[in-house]
Design a protein around this motif. Structure first.
Motif, PDB file in Angstrom:
ATOM      1  N   GLU A 160     112.163  11.358  57.539  1.00  0.00           N
ATOM      2  CA  GLU A 160     111.762  12.494  56.710  1.00  0.00           C
ATOM      3  C   GLU A 160     111.735  12.118  55.232  1.00  0.00           C
ATOM      4  O   GLU A 160     110.847  12.549  54.491  1.00  0.00           O
ATOM      5  N   LYS A 170     116.231  10.040  61.929  1.00  0.00           N
ATOM      6  CA  LYS A 170     115.263  11.099  61.664  1.00  0.00           C
ATOM      7  C   LYS A 170     115.262  11.452  60.185  1.00  0.00           C
ATOM      8  O   LYS A 170     114.196  11.628  59.573  1.00  0.00           O
ATOM      9  N   ARG A 171     116.426  11.513  59.584  1.00  0.00           N
ATOM     10  CA  ARG A 171     116.523  11.827  58.157  1.00  0.00           C
ATOM     11  C   ARG A 171     115.820  10.746  57.322  1.00  0.00           C
ATOM     12  O   ARG A 171     115.122  11.051  56.348  1.00  0.00           O
ATOM     13  N   ASP A 226     109.403  13.598  65.060  1.00  0.00           N
ATOM     14  CA  ASP A 226     109.324  14.589  66.154  1.00  0.00           C
ATOM     15  C   ASP A 226     109.897  14.010  67.447  1.00  0.00           C
ATOM     16  O   ASP A 226     110.609  14.700  68.187  1.00  0.00           O
ATOM     17  N   THR A 276     120.028  11.353  64.364  1.00  0.00           N
ATOM     18  CA  THR A 276     119.876  12.263  63.228  1.00  0.00           C
ATOM     19  C   THR A 276     119.718  11.470  61.930  1.00  0.00           C
ATOM     20  O   THR A 276     118.886  11.810  61.083  1.00  0.00           O
ATOM     21  N   GLN A 295     113.591  14.009  67.208  1.00  0.00           N
ATOM     22  CA  GLN A 295     114.119  15.366  67.391  1.00  0.00           C
ATOM     23  C   GLN A 295     114.135  15.749  68.866  1.00  0.00           C
ATOM     24  O   GLN A 295     115.090  16.383  69.331  1.00  0.00           O
ATOM     25  N   GLU A 296     113.122  15.360  69.597  1.00  0.00           N
ATOM     26  CA  GLU A 296     113.100  15.637  71.039  1.00  0.00           C
ATOM     27  C   GLU A 296     114.267  14.956  71.736  1.00  0.00           C
ATOM     28  O   GLU A 296     114.903  15.543  72.622  1.00  0.00           O
ATOM     29  N   ILE A 305     117.107  14.111  70.341  1.00  0.00           N
ATOM     30  CA  ILE A 305     118.331  14.804  69.904  1.00  0.00           C
ATOM     31  C   ILE A 305     118.515  16.076  70.721  1.00  0.00           C
ATOM     32  O   ILE A 305     119.618  16.351  71.221  1.00  0.00           O
ATOM     33  N   ASP A 306     117.446  16.845  70.874  1.00  0.00           N
ATOM     34  CA  ASP A 306     117.518  18.085  71.652  1.00  0.00           C
ATOM     35  C   ASP A 306     117.932  17.805  73.098  1.00  0.00           C
ATOM     36  O   ASP A 306     118.741  18.546  73.670  1.00  0.00           O
TER      37      ASP A 306
END
Length: 126
Positions: free
Chosen positions: A26, A22-23, A113, A19, A116-117, A119-120
């Motif tokens: 972004e 990813k931040r 992306d 996370t 995020q995958e 993380i999911d």
């Protein structure tokens, strides 16, 4: 602490790490997008100005009253055309730069992306 609890903590730690990454992606993407938008606005501004200069009668026609004015007018016309061509070249370089920025923005978005995958998938393991 039992085995299941350790596994759960490990997964949560991985989620926090991903996370954060990813931040950062972004934030970088946002910063680059802002810069690209600024450059695109400058490119459009120059294109409007350049078209205006090309269409102005004063930049195309020079009244020559005597030989000295004629020499100055000729030099001015040549210098003006050279300056406009130079700026058009710089504008093309800026366009190439914004294209490179967009490629970088797209790659950063792909990485975000992908994170995020992951993380999911880790949340699914919980």
């Amino acid at each position: 602490m039992d085995r299941e609890e350790r596994r759960r903590r490990r997964i949560l730690r991985q989620i926090r790490d991903l996370t954060r990454r990813k931040r950062k992606c972004e934030m970088a993407r946002y910063s680059l997008q802002t810069q690209k938008n600024r450059e695109s606005a400058r490119i459009q501004e120059w294109e409007r100005e350049s078209m205006g200069l090309k269409g102005r009668e004063i930049t195309n026609n020079v009244v020559i009253l005597n030989r000295n004015e004629g020499n100055c007018a000729s030099r001015f016309r040549e210098d003006f055309v050279q300056c406009r061509e130079y700026m058009d070249g710089k504008n093309r370089e800026a366009e190439n730069f914004t294209e490179a920025l967009q490629d970088l923005i797209d790659r950063i978005q792909d990485k975000a992306d992908e994170l995020q995958e992951r993380i999911d998938a880790l949340y699914d393991e919980l």
